[in-house]
Design an enzyme around this catalytic site. Structure first.
Site, PDB file in Angstrom:
ATOM      1  N   LYS A   1     -18.335  45.821 -63.014  1.00  0.00           N
ATOM      2  CA  LYS A   1     -17.328  45.196 -64.370  1.00  0.00           C
ATOM      3  C   LYS A   1     -17.679  44.942 -65.426  1.00  0.00           C
ATOM      4  CE  LYS A   1     -16.102  43.224 -59.507  1.00  0.00           C
ATOM      5  NZ  LYS A   1     -14.910  43.862 -58.949  1.00  0.00           N
TER       6      LYS A   1
ATOM      7  N   LEU B   1     -44.118  45.221 -63.406  1.00  0.00           N
ATOM      8  CA  LEU B   1     -43.457  44.942 -61.636  1.00  0.00           C
ATOM      9  C   LEU B   1     -42.846  45.489 -61.107  1.00  0.00           C
ATOM     10  CD1 LEU B   1     -45.593  42.039 -61.624  1.00  0.00           C
ATOM     11  CD2 LEU B   1     -46.781  43.239 -61.629  1.00  0.00           C
TER      12      LEU B   1
END
Ligand code: NHW
Ligand code: EN5
Length: 388
Positions: free
Chosen positions: A147, A388
């Site tokens: 969207k 990370l």
């Protein structure tokens, strides 16, 4: 092709071979007065929220959003399951901004449906140290995909980074976007081969039995290097010196000071593990290795629900050969009950991957800079940065 990314100050595919453009910022910083003071508009059922990760309740909401909607492998067999402790650590480095921990809620139910974060970092590109945001944990709930919510979230985090007078960012993704500074390969070293095969993470090799496979991946019970021990707080100055000196050889690498090393590398249970070699004779700290803990949920297995994975982080060898150091890292990871040890082909990792029985995975990791152009793409071995 890329309706959003074409509008952003990132290297464009059409310019990759254009050597006339210099290395450095793509657009200059704007005066702060020109940075939009109001958040970007979301579709009307949704509202912005700043996520206070010290709050147990908010941290649990973020944890659950990611646990159910974050990154999966290409066959949807595994999904990253960052722990709450990990998320708090990852989002609270020295100098962090709470305003960069951005959520989206449904106005009606207040349910958290999307997330994106930034943390500040100094990253060196060749001989220039640049203040950047490291962007991570971009996630949109599965029911709200496609969207065009992600571009709004990226623009909003960009705005909040600009408000702190920071104009560059670094990020990684499993997907190709305009345009990677380098593309790295994931490698995997089985520690618990039977479980990995049972859950479909790996397969029994040709002409291999389970018992031969278990034997192939056996490791000693304890590390081999004399003076190998866990890092402690008192080691921060020596580790900082060792790491800074080591990282200086890479084209792109973090510019860590002692505060950064204390935060990112001091052992933190179930989050980050760090070991070093202290010379038994001189007590000098000569070598260092580290890995972080990132389990994955196993989607739809009757017997097992989580895969415990260690990810190679920063490693430095000056006396102990890197191969021997990483063999010791595998041994301690095995003792800590990890099922697999993962590594990218960054820095000098190539030198141990094959020898220590890592195999290439089916995933790649693309590295990106926002508003900073490099002259050419790097080799993975020229990259000294692990996100990370
Ligand atoms: S990479 C992990 C990203 N997260 C996941 O993969 C989780 C599962 N997937 C999702 O939640 C580590 C959704 O699929 C996401 C996209 C949210 C990924 N990076 O809303 P739309 C990071 O967190 C572009 C950047 O309709 P969606 C790093 C896509 O190319 N862009 O899609 C994050 C398209 O643009 P285009 C990505 O599937 C770095 C547009 O989004 C992307 O509902 C962020 C489509 O949007 C990705 N991983 O939601 C950038 N995935 O131009 C930071 C898709 O092609 C930049 N897209 O039409 C720096 C900002 C700070 C600057 C400061 C100066
Ligand atoms: C940025 N912070 O695809 C994160 N992982 O290889 C965002 N494959 O685990 C970017 N498909 O190869 C994330 N087993 C991009 C990565 C997304 C997750 C991902 C890959 C990396 C992965 C495993 C499992 C594949 C399952 C089926 C894989 C093979 C291991 C084998 C062990 C024995 C020796 C040969 C290799």
């Amino acid at each position: 092709r890329h309706k959003f990314w074409e509008t952003q100050p990132v290297g464009q595919f059409k310019d990759v071979d254009d050597t006339s453009v210099p290395e450095g910022p793509i657009e200059p910083p704007a005066p702060l007065s020109e940075v939009k003071k109001e958040p970007y508009n979301l579709p009307s059922p949704y509202e912005w929220t700043t996520c206070e990760m010290d709050s147990e309740e908010t941290c649990t909401e973020v944890y659950n959003l990611l646990k159910n909607n974050y990154v999966e492998d290409d066959e949807s067999m595994f999904r990253f399951n960052y722990s709450k402790e990990f998320l708090r650590w990852a989002l609270h480095p020295p100098g962090y901004y709470k305003s960069w921990h951005i959520g989206v809620r449904a106005k009606a139910s207040k349910k958290l449906v999307a997330f994106i974060t930034g943390v500040p970092a100094r990253i060196r590109v060749r001989d220039v140290v640049v203040r950047m945001a490291e962007i991570n944990f971009l996630c949109v709930h599965k029911k709200l995909r496609s969207k065009r919510l992600a571009p709004v979230m990226i623009k909003e985090v960009t705005r909040r980074v600009h408000l702190e007078n920071i104009w560059q960012a670094a990020y990684t993704a499993g997907v190709v976007l305009p345009t990677p500074i380098t593309t790295c390969q994931y490698w995997h070293r089985s520690l618990n081969p039977k479980k990995l095969i049972d859950v479909g993470f790996s397969r029994l090799g040709a002409r291999m039995t389970m018992s031969r496979t278990v034997k192939l991946y056996k490791l000693p019970d304890s590390p081999a290097t004399p003076g190998f021990r866990k890092m402690e707080l008192r080691d921060v100055p020596a580790v900082t010196r060792l790491l800074r000196d080591y990282l200086s050889q890479f084209v792109v690498a973090p510019d860590f000071d002692e505060n950064d090393v204390e935060h990112w590398l001091l052992p933190h249970e179930n989050v980050v593990d760090s070991y070093l070699v202290e010379s038994p004779k001189t007590h000098e700290i000569t070598d260092f290795c580290s890995f972080y803990t990132l389990p994955s949920s196993i989607l739809g297995n009757q017997t097992y629900s989580t895969l415990k994975a260690a990810y190679s982080y920063y490693n430095v060898s000056s006396k102990t050969p890197l191969l021997q150091l990483m063999n010791d890292a595998l041994i301690v990871a095995k003792q800590k009950d990890f099922d697999v040890f993962n590594a990218l082909d960054v820095m000098q990792n190539e030198c141990f991957l094959k020898e220590l029985k890592f195999g290439p995975g089916d995933g790649q990791l693309h590295y990106y800079l926002y508003n900073y152009r490099t002259r050419h793409a790097l080799k993975p071995s020229e990259l000294g940065l692990v996100l990370l």
